[in-house]
Design an enzyme around this catalytic site. Structure first.
Site, mmCIF file in Angstrom:
data_model
loop_
_atom_site.group_PDB
_atom_site.id
_atom_site.type_symbol
_atom_site.label_atom_id
_atom_site.label_comp_id
_atom_site.label_asym_id
_atom_site.label_seq_id
_atom_site.Cartn_x
_atom_site.Cartn_y
_atom_site.Cartn_z
ATOM 1 C CG ASP A 96 -1.782 1.237 1.302
ATOM 2 O OD1 ASP A 96 -2.287 1.679 0.250
ATOM 3 O OD2 ASP A 96 -1.953 1.781 2.420
ATOM 4 C CD GLU B 104 -4.842 1.247 -2.696
ATOM 5 O OE1 GLU B 104 -5.882 1.903 -2.759
ATOM 6 O OE2 GLU B 104 -4.261 0.994 -1.623
ATOM 7 C CG ASP C 204 -0.827 3.274 6.051
ATOM 8 O OD1 ASP C 204 -1.435 3.693 5.059
ATOM 9 O OD2 ASP C 204 -0.576 3.974 7.055
#
Length: 176
Positions: free
Chosen positions: A16, A75, A147
């Site tokens: 992420d 992502e 996160d």
């Protein structure tokens, strides 16, 4: 061979990306069963962007050397109204992707909506819902940083998408 029948485990590194905090999550997947291995956050501070990007690259290289994942999932950038933030996020993604490519990992990318849909069942899930579902899906006790939970969700999404692609490939082969 069907993904459910696969006896060989695959290790997935989920990322992420962020220009201040980059989350990571590592899972092992065998068939349809995913098992938590590690997760955490690379905290980057307020230094120059070049130094932060170098730290992302270096820290992800260290994670790869320590945990030996076979694939990396990350992502994709979500562009809202702040173009400057989106550009910095894109640079952080680039540093992470370069670390994966440098280690000869296959790198797959997923949209925030795909990740939320896969893990929480809705593309509009809140971060707290993602954290909750990741803990349930991976049977994790205790807290997971936001996160890091997002990175584990990326890894879980890759697992589900690769299983679906494997099934489609097997079905196509069977029809030949």
């Amino acid at each position: 061979m069907s993904a459910d029948l696969r006896t060989e485990s695959i290790r997935i590194l989920g990322i992420d990306p962020g220009s201040r905090v980059t989350g990571y999550g590592i899972i092992d997947v065998c068939g349809s069963k995913a098992q938590y291995r590690a997760s955490g956050c690379i905290r980057l501070g307020n230094g120059p962007i070049a130094a932060r990007l170098g730290q992302i690259f270096s820290d992800i290289q260290s994670l790869i050397e320590t945990h030996h994942p076979q694939v990396m999932a990350i992502e994709q950038v979500f562009v809202s109204q702040n173009v400057s933030s989106a550009l910095k996020l894109g640079q952080a993604r680039g540093a992470a992707i370069c670390a994966g490519a440098y280690a000869n990992l296959t790198v797959s990318e997923y949209t925030p909506t795909q990740i939320k849909q896969t893990v929480a069942g809705t593309g509009r899930a809140a971060k707290s819902q993602i954290q909750h579902m990741v803990k349930i899906l991976l049977n994790v006790q205790g807290d997971i940083a936001e996160d890091a939970a997002d990175a584990l969700a990326v890894a879980l999404t890759h697992s589900r998408f690769s299983q679906a692609n494997e099934r489609l490939g097997s079905a196509a082969q069977a029809q030949k």
